[in-house]
Scaffold this active site. Structure first.
Site, mmCIF file in Angstrom:
data_model
loop_
_atom_site.group_PDB
_atom_site.id
_atom_site.type_symbol
_atom_site.label_atom_id
_atom_site.label_comp_id
_atom_site.label_asym_id
_atom_site.label_seq_id
_atom_site.Cartn_x
_atom_site.Cartn_y
_atom_site.Cartn_z
ATOM 1 N N HIS A 79 0.896 -1.160 0.048
ATOM 2 C CA HIS A 79 -0.105 -0.094 0.103
ATOM 3 C C HIS A 79 0.904 1.309 0.115
ATOM 4 O O HIS A 79 1.937 1.148 0.539
ATOM 5 C CB HIS A 79 -0.770 -0.147 1.284
ATOM 6 C CG HIS A 79 -1.842 -1.148 1.031
ATOM 7 N ND1 HIS A 79 -3.040 -1.245 2.000
ATOM 8 C CD2 HIS A 79 -2.121 -1.971 0.253
ATOM 9 C CE1 HIS A 79 -3.830 -2.112 1.674
ATOM 10 N NE2 HIS A 79 -3.357 -2.639 0.549
ATOM 11 N N GLU A 81 0.768 3.972 1.856
ATOM 12 C CA GLU A 81 1.126 4.387 3.300
ATOM 13 C C GLU A 81 2.240 3.584 3.649
ATOM 14 O O GLU A 81 3.173 4.115 4.104
ATOM 15 C CB GLU A 81 0.032 4.072 4.127
ATOM 16 C CG GLU A 81 -1.402 5.026 3.544
ATOM 17 C CD GLU A 81 -2.210 3.726 2.887
ATOM 18 O OE1 GLU A 81 -3.400 4.129 3.304
ATOM 19 O OE2 GLU A 81 -1.967 3.157 2.177
ATOM 20 N N CYS A 107 -6.354 1.533 5.345
ATOM 21 C CA CYS A 107 -6.940 0.330 5.847
ATOM 22 C C CYS A 107 -6.200 -0.019 7.305
ATOM 23 O O CYS A 107 -5.836 0.568 7.673
ATOM 24 C CB CYS A 107 -6.765 -1.010 4.916
ATOM 25 S SG CYS A 107 -4.869 -1.536 4.986
ATOM 26 N N CYS A 110 -2.493 -0.835 7.492
ATOM 27 C CA CYS A 110 -1.806 0.519 7.355
ATOM 28 C C CYS A 110 -1.902 1.649 8.556
ATOM 29 O O CYS A 110 -1.118 2.119 9.127
ATOM 30 C CB CYS A 110 -2.214 1.283 6.084
ATOM 31 S SG CYS A 110 -1.631 0.692 4.519
#
Length: 158
Positions: A79, A81, A107, A110
């Protein structure tokens, strides 16, 4: 008329610029990690280094009909992040008290990384269907702010 963007608009636009590098089929996400109004790293979602991109070999989540917000572990991608935090670490930049600008709400996976990276504020342009991430941010006292990078309007989510 002043066309100079606010710091928040500037950094959110950087997150959107980072998202243009995404190799994800389902959602292009970008992130900019900032401390003291300086970008310390950026990230976008895509396959790990030296791995084939989903755009080239297909999406595991689509192939398995995995809905958004569920079973995050069933994905080849890292991801945005996560990549921003990883890049900060690789380059020796502390994330303590940093601010994260992200095109989409993180999410729950993260969120846990953001909390442990001691990032205190997260600005997002779009929400994401993951209630656990909201609960984690609230428990850890991390500000999650829905931000419109065009108008500069913001609304605290948690």
């Amino acid at each position: 008329m002043n066309t100079r963007p606010s710091w928040q608009q500037y950094f959110m636009r950087m997150a959107f610029l980072a998202s243009t590098r995404s190799t994800c089929i389902r959602r292009a996400v970008g992130a900019a990690l900032v401390r003291d109004n300086q970008i310390i790293s950026t990230g976008y979602n895509g396959s790990p280094k030296n791995s084939p991109h989903c755009k080239d070999i297909g999406c595991l989540r689509q192939q398995n009909n995995v809905p958004s917000g569920e079973k995050h572990e069933l994905c080849r991608g890292v991801h945005a992040e996560q990549n921003a935090i990883i890049q900060a670490a690789i380059n020796g930049n502390s994330t303590r008290n940093a601010v994260l600008y992200c095109t989409h709400q993180p999410c729950s996976i993260c969120a846990k990384m953001i909390i442990n990276a001691e990032i205190r504020q997260v600005y997002v342009a779009e929400s994401y269907p993951d209630q656990l991430s909201l609960e984690l941010f609230q428990e850890a006292d991390v500000d999650l702010i829905l931000f419109d990078h065009e108008t500069g309007e913001s609304k605290r989510i948690v």
